[in-house]
Design an enzyme around this catalytic site. Sequence first.
Site, PDB file in Angstrom:
ATOM      1  N   THR A   1      83.969  66.954  46.945  1.00 30.03           N
ATOM      2  CA  THR A   1      84.897  67.806  47.677  1.00 30.03           C
ATOM      3  C   THR A   1      84.352  68.248  49.034  1.00 30.03           C
ATOM      4  O   THR A   1      83.167  68.457  49.208  1.00 30.03           O
ATOM      5  CB  THR A   1      85.225  69.069  46.856  1.00 30.03           C
ATOM      6  OG1 THR A   1      86.021  69.922  47.665  1.00 30.03           O
ATOM      7  CG2 THR A   1      83.954  69.833  46.467  1.00 30.03           C
TER       8      THR A   1
ATOM      9  N   LYS B   1      78.908  74.994  44.354  1.00 30.28           N
ATOM     10  CA  LYS B   1      80.341  74.966  43.987  1.00 30.28           C
ATOM     11  C   LYS B   1      80.402  75.199  42.481  1.00 30.28           C
ATOM     12  O   LYS B   1      79.382  75.029  41.779  1.00 30.28           O
ATOM     13  CB  LYS B   1      80.978  73.625  44.375  1.00 30.28           C
ATOM     14  CG  LYS B   1      80.316  72.401  43.770  1.00 30.28           C
ATOM     15  CD  LYS B   1      80.888  71.120  44.338  1.00 30.28           C
ATOM     16  CE  LYS B   1      80.166  69.907  43.766  1.00 30.28           C
ATOM     17  NZ  LYS B   1      80.635  68.647  44.357  1.00 30.28           N
TER      18      LYS B   1
ATOM     19  N   ASP C   1      74.931  72.308  47.947  1.00 31.72           N
ATOM     20  CA  ASP C   1      76.077  71.830  47.152  1.00 31.72           C
ATOM     21  C   ASP C   1      76.527  72.909  46.178  1.00 31.72           C
ATOM     22  O   ASP C   1      76.818  72.628  45.013  1.00 31.72           O
ATOM     23  CB  ASP C   1      75.689  70.541  46.405  1.00 31.72           C
ATOM     24  CG  ASP C   1      76.927  69.752  45.972  1.00 31.72           C
ATOM     25  OD1 ASP C   1      76.788  68.847  45.121  1.00 31.72           O
ATOM     26  OD2 ASP C   1      78.045  70.070  46.450  1.00 31.72           O
TER      27      ASP C   1
ATOM     28  N   ASP D   1      71.959  71.134  39.135  1.00 35.09           N
ATOM     29  CA  ASP D   1      72.237  69.968  39.986  1.00 35.09           C
ATOM     30  C   ASP D   1      71.703  70.132  41.408  1.00 35.09           C
ATOM     31  O   ASP D   1      72.420  70.477  42.340  1.00 35.09           O
ATOM     32  CB  ASP D   1      73.748  69.730  40.054  1.00 35.09           C
ATOM     33  CG  ASP D   1      74.010  68.249  40.381  1.00 35.09           C
ATOM     34  OD1 ASP D   1      74.985  67.690  39.883  1.00 35.09           O
ATOM     35  OD2 ASP D   1      73.181  67.677  41.119  1.00 35.09           O
TER      36      ASP D   1
ATOM     37  N   ASN E   1      78.661  72.998  39.889  1.00 33.72           N
ATOM     38  CA  ASN E   1      77.186  72.944  39.800  1.00 33.72           C
ATOM     39  C   ASN E   1      76.600  74.233  39.283  1.00 33.72           C
ATOM     40  O   ASN E   1      75.437  74.553  39.555  1.00 33.72           O
ATOM     41  CB  ASN E   1      76.595  72.633  41.189  1.00 33.72           C
ATOM     42  CG  ASN E   1      76.859  71.202  41.592  1.00 33.72           C
ATOM     43  OD1 ASN E   1      77.150  70.357  40.745  1.00 33.72           O
ATOM     44  ND2 ASN E   1      76.824  70.927  42.877  1.00 33.72           N
TER      45      ASN E   1
END
Length: 288
Positions: free
Chosen positions: A174, A140, A138, A156, A143
């Site tokens: 997203t 992005k 994840d 995260d 995070n």
Amino acid sequence: YEQPTSPKQFHLGMFEIGRPLGKGKFGRVYVARERTKGFICALKVLHKHELQQGKVEKQLRREIEIQSNLRHPNILRLFGHFHDSKRVFLILEYAGKGELYKHLRRETKFPEWKAAQYIAQMAAALQYLHKKHVMHRDIKPENILVGIHGEIKISDFGWSVHAPNNRRNTMCGTLDYLPPEMIKPGSSDNYYTEKVDLWSLGVLTYEFLVGEAPFEDTPVMTQRKIARGEMTVPSFVSPEAKDLIKRLLVLDPEKRIPLDEVQKHPWIIKHCVRGERATQRSSGKSEQ
Ligand SMILES: Cc1cc(Cn2cc(-c3c(Cl)cnc4nc(-c5cn(C)nc5C)[nH]c34)cn2)no1
């Protein structure tokens, strides 16, 4: 401050709670000071009923198990956790300059020297994770946090798992950062490995330099563009940066540039070599 010794039990009374720092889907984060040693941390407060409704208890358990065992300057520390009848508390490292995505939105896009330094730090953190067979899944801007010295810290780990992973997990949020192997329905061997993080690193590099994600569109079009690897890099992006983006955003996970080569890529070397020029450039003193 010295970091907290690890008493077996933490509890809320040990902390003086300060201002809220941010909020997420299942709770809020506050700055907090540990009373005996004055240690500053970020206390993430999650509400159990919301975790149950969101069916994310198992994910939270995995986040705690994975993140508490990680020690890297570009990975946010999880020092401990505890709970009361209604809430779960995560004692996290306090990142002095907050959430990276807010800096990116404010600046629209980053100069190449800053983007390259961030990507080099991301590659180092991912290399550390992948050596432990952990994939973040994840990556992005939302995070990533920024430490007091401007260094970045991946946070995260709610979606991180041990690789390889044969289970399909319904991702929320997203689609922009999902690699083709995670969206292509029913591909025979629908397992994926930590190479999913290489794709996301390519999306992140693009977004740092352009100010928007490469496949940003309606959800249907985004999925189609990702599955085809269809994107264009604007002409203001340097050829070296474009070359790295193209070597990360490769449909076949096996053909993506490995992390050790990312760190030796000409674009990274150009902006991250430890010389006087590099530091001058990063303080904006010399020519851009
Ligand atoms: C729930 C929930 C909220 C969030 C997003 N989020 C993370 C933070 C945060 C953390 Cl975890 C650690 N250190 C932080 N430092 C800041 C900060 C520092 N300044 C000067 N300004 C801010 C903001 N935020 C931190 C806050 N919200 N994830 O799950």
